[in-house]
Design an enzyme around this catalytic site. Structure first.
Site, PDB file in Angstrom:
ATOM      1  CG  ASN A  44      -1.956  -0.943   1.279  1.00  0.00           C
ATOM      2  OD1 ASN A  44      -2.220  -1.577   0.276  1.00  0.00           O
ATOM      3  ND2 ASN A  44      -2.588  -1.091   2.432  1.00  0.00           N
ATOM      4  N   GLY A  45       0.474   2.283  -0.674  1.00  0.00           N
ATOM      5  CA  GLY A  45       1.264   3.521  -0.662  1.00  0.00           C
ATOM      6  C   GLY A  45       1.827   3.817  -2.036  1.00  0.00           C
TER       7      GLY A  45
ATOM      8  CD  GLU B 200     -20.607  16.190   4.516  1.00  0.00           C
ATOM      9  OE1 GLU B 200     -19.632  16.675   3.928  1.00  0.00           O
ATOM     10  OE2 GLU B 200     -20.736  14.975   4.707  1.00  0.00           O
TER      11      GLU B 200
ATOM     12  CD  GLU C 107     -18.766  11.569  -0.870  1.00  0.00           C
ATOM     13  OE1 GLU C 107     -17.693  11.076  -0.560  1.00  0.00           O
ATOM     14  OE2 GLU C 107     -19.642  11.885  -0.033  1.00  0.00           O
TER      15      GLU C 107
ATOM     16  CG  HIS D  89     -23.314  38.237  -5.924  1.00  0.00           C
ATOM     17  ND1 HIS D  89     -23.266  39.581  -6.224  1.00  0.00           N
ATOM     18  CD2 HIS D  89     -23.761  38.157  -4.652  1.00  0.00           C
ATOM     19  CE1 HIS D  89     -23.647  40.280  -5.167  1.00  0.00           C
ATOM     20  NE2 HIS D  89     -23.963  39.433  -4.202  1.00  0.00           N
TER      21      HIS D  89
HETATM   22  C1  F6R Z   1     -16.851  12.146   1.908  1.00  0.00           C
HETATM   23  C2  F6R Z   1     -15.657  11.533   2.428  1.00  0.00           C
HETATM   24  C3  F6R Z   1     -14.339  12.153   2.134  1.00  0.00           C
HETATM   25  C4  F6R Z   1     -13.499  12.192   3.415  1.00  0.00           C
HETATM   26  C5  F6R Z   1     -12.083  12.699   3.107  1.00  0.00           C
HETATM   27  C6  F6R Z   1     -11.247  12.834   4.351  1.00  0.00           C
HETATM   28  O1  F6R Z   1     -18.003  11.442   2.228  1.00  0.00           O
HETATM   29  O2  F6R Z   1     -15.730  10.534   3.095  1.00  0.00           O
HETATM   30  O3  F6R Z   1     -14.478  13.423   1.588  1.00  0.00           O
HETATM   31  O4  F6R Z   1     -14.136  13.024   4.331  1.00  0.00           O
HETATM   32  O5  F6R Z   1     -11.456  11.813   2.218  1.00  0.00           O
HETATM   33  O6  F6R Z   1     -11.102  11.621   5.009  1.00  0.00           O
HETATM   34  P1  F6R Z   1     -10.692  11.556   6.526  1.00  0.00           P
HETATM   35  O7  F6R Z   1     -11.751  12.196   7.312  1.00  0.00           O
HETATM   36  O8  F6R Z   1     -10.543  10.086   6.811  1.00  0.00           O
HETATM   37  O9  F6R Z   1      -9.384  12.296   6.645  1.00  0.00           O
END
Ligand code: F6R
Length: 611
Positions: A100-101, A484, A491, A507
């Site tokens: 991973n990475g 949000e 999403e 605007h």
């Molecule tokens: C949206 C979502 C992503 C995470 C983002 C940060 O539903 O899940 O936008 O919020 O990838 O992830 P964390 O919070 O794990 O750093």
């Protein structure tokens, strides 16, 4: 991003590997593979594009078994999702790696290894690791020692696991920038990128730290730190209920997690509230002393967590009078930042492994911030380990890729931070803290009332199923809530959704409004309500369809093209938490109507551990 599982045992471990991959599937899912050391003394491999179920079917069609193996789910970074790019990668027939990475110097290493006669069969950065190790084994024949030498040449981030048919008594692993955990069994041991993958076989874990190398045998685990010294890592008992990775009665994890919010918000508050104040020690033993010095707050996060930070800015400035800046981590980490004296650096993350957020924290340490605080859902994450102070959001494992309960618990935690900072610095208005503590105590009940609107929202979702664009509007702290809401809708339903502060409508975005573009608005009963109402008139005058989530006291009613959904009354400061719920439900039901993969939306992964 991706998932790793490994096992060394006295029994066939193929099903353990596959079950582990299924549990990790939510992190990345374009392909999967495994390699097992068979009774014939050879490494056997199966790889498939798509979900773990495809791999499972391939294993069922052409069974393989063994007592040592590694497995992986991949989310493509270098090289398209394909069978030949899927892990494990081999060098010759005897050496296999999963990773991973990202290996940043992979091109340079690839050229060197090609020069040494290695032939590459994938476009991945991972394949350089296995050939590099193969080459190192020529001069250092012990697998563990060779791994220690080889990783020194890798730049970038990795969590990796290796097996060799020539030394089948062990599984070796290295961690730098990508988490790895060892699962401890009786006469058998395991490895994974997340303990969730191993909960079927053990509840005792040992977390590798940055730079650790591990040699995992059936009956012994040895670990060396970055400096090459043999070290012990504490074995930890994991207590989270086994049901966390289970959908229970719900059709999707996302719906289950939306409905868990009253419980997890309650849990996040537990032990952190005194009779009429927030317990500052909840942030750590040095919190009171540090908070007294805070004159500014810098929040950094990504995605949903960033939206939580944006809400907190309104709270910190309005309630606690503390200047606050909020920035997405991928921007913050690469620009020159001027740090005001006595600024607290706050990172927010569900996973605690988001590459940009972690990098921002690491940069922040060089920039002269007063201290760092992580608001995070994973207690053993890198973000938590590397921050001075922590407040855990106790949302429990979040499996749905779209974040829901993590967001509301982040908001609750940020409200606790606002009150704690205001309390220590003496900047809260009289009675504000006692009042909000009381309101926080009642919040789980209010959230339950909002969830009871489930059926009404399901009905409203029909308005959106055939639409291609949507606007979300809010004012004040409800603007990030609108952001949000828009993020959730795009999403999981793939409908284009944008959020605007309602005052910005005329605007520009008003030009988009017509009968085909529903406008969703969050309208609690506050001093901005009358202004918001005139914004909504502007929409109606252009034929726009309005869906308004309004306080039951806001005196707004249904009419031609206007659908008003009455929300339980709540203190204005906590309204962003409550109004998040119907927006989550709305996206969920629109996605269900559209038939998308709600829990694993296309192109997205749960934890973005690469840039
Ligand atoms: C949206 C979502 C992503 C995470 C983002 C940060 O539903 O899940 O936008 O919020 O990838 O992830 P964390 O919070 O794990 O750093």
């Amino acid at each position: 991003m991706c998932g790793i599982v490994g096992a060394v045992a006295e029994r066939n471990i193929t099903t353990i590997l596959i079950e582990g991959l299924k549990r990790l599937e939510y992190r990345g899912y374009d392909s999967a593979g495994l390699a097992v050391y068979s009774a014939q003394g050879a490494l056997e491999r199966r790889r498939r594009i798509g979900k773990v179920s495809e791999l499972e079917a391939a294993v069922a069609a052409q069974p393989l078994s063994g007592k040592l193996g590694i497995a992986h789910t991949r989310w493509a970074t270098h090289g398209a999702p394909s069978e030949h790019n899927a892990h494990p990668h081999f060098s010759g027939h005897d050496l296999a790696v999963v990773h991973n990475g990202i290996i940043e110097n992979h091109e340079e290493l690839r050229e060197q290894l090609k020069g040494l006669g290695y032939v590459f069969s994938s476009e991945t950065d991972t394949e350089v690791i296995v050939h590099l190790l193969h080459h190192t084994l020529k001069t250092q024949p012990d697998l563990t020692e060779a791994l220690k030498v080889a990783v020194k040449q890798l730049h970038g981030a990795y969590g990796l696991a290796v097996i060799s048919a020539k030394q089948p008594d062990r599984l070796v692993a290295a961690r730098s920038g990508s988490p790895l955990v060892i699962g401890l069994g009786h006469g058998e041991n395991f490895l994974a990128s997340d303990q969730l993958a191993l909960r079927q076989v053990t509840d005792r874990f040992m977390y590798l730290e940055e730079g650790d190398i591990a040699e995992i045998r059936r009956d012994k685990v040895s670990i060396w730190n970055q400096a090459g010294q043999a070290v012990q890592r504490e074995a930890v008992q994991y207590h989270e209920g086994a049901e966390a990775a289970d959908k229970g009665e719900y059709r999707h994890f996302m719906l289950k997690e939306i409905h868990e919010q009253p419980t997890v918000v309650q849990r996040t508050l537990e032990g952190r509230l005194g009779s009429d104040h927030v317990l500052v020690q909840a942030f750590g033993p040095q919190a009171a002393e540090l908070f007294a010095k805070v004159r500014n707050v810098q929040i950094v996060a990504c995605g949903t967590s960033y939206h939580a930070g944006m809400v907190a800015r309104y709270w910190l400035e309005e309630l606690a009078g503390i200047p606050c800046q909020v920035e997405v981590a991928s921007e913050f980490r690469y620009r020159k930042v001027v740090v005001q004296p006595d600024t607290l650096f706050v990172s927010i993350s569900q996973s605690g492994e988001t590459a940009d957020t972690l990098a921002a924290l690491r940069n922040a340490k060089e920039l002269g911030f007063l201290a760092s605080l992580a608001i995070c859902n994973v207690g053993i994450s890198s973000l938590v380990r590397e921050s001075d102070l922590t407040l855990l959001t106790l949302a429990g494992p979040e499996i749905g890729v779209a974040s829901t309960k993590a967001f509301t618990t982040q908001l609750v935690s940020l409200m606790l931070l606002t009150l704690a900072l205001g309390q220590v610095r003496g900047t809260l208005g009289a009675g504000v803290e006692a009042d909000l503590v009381e309101q926080l105590r009642r919040l789980p009940v209010r959230l339950g009332e909002a969830l009871a609107m489930d059926a009404t929202i399901e009905k409203i979702s029909e308005l959106f199923a055939d639409k291609h664009h949507t606007l979300f509007l809010g004012r004040g702290a409800q603007f990030p809530v609108a952001m949000e809401g828009a993020l959730k809708l795009k999403e999981i339903s793939y409908i284009h959704a944008e959020a605007y502060p309602a005052g910005e409508l005329k605007h520009g975005p008003l030009a988009l409004v017509d009968n085909d573009m529903p406008v969703v608005t969050v309208a609690p009963n506050n001093e901005l309500l009358e202004k918001l109402k005139s914004n909504l008139q502007e929409v109606r005058a252009r034929g726009g369809q309005l869906v308004v989530f309004a306080d039951e006291q806001a005196r707004m009613s249904n009419g031609e093209g206007t659908h008003v959904i009455a929300m339980p009354h709540i203190a204005d400061a906590l309204a962003p938490i409550l109004y998040t719920i119907p927006l989550q439900l709305l996206s969920y039901y629109v996605a269900v109507l559209k038939g998308t993969d709600v829990d694993q939306p296309r192109n997205l992964a749960k934890s973005v551990t690469v840039e």
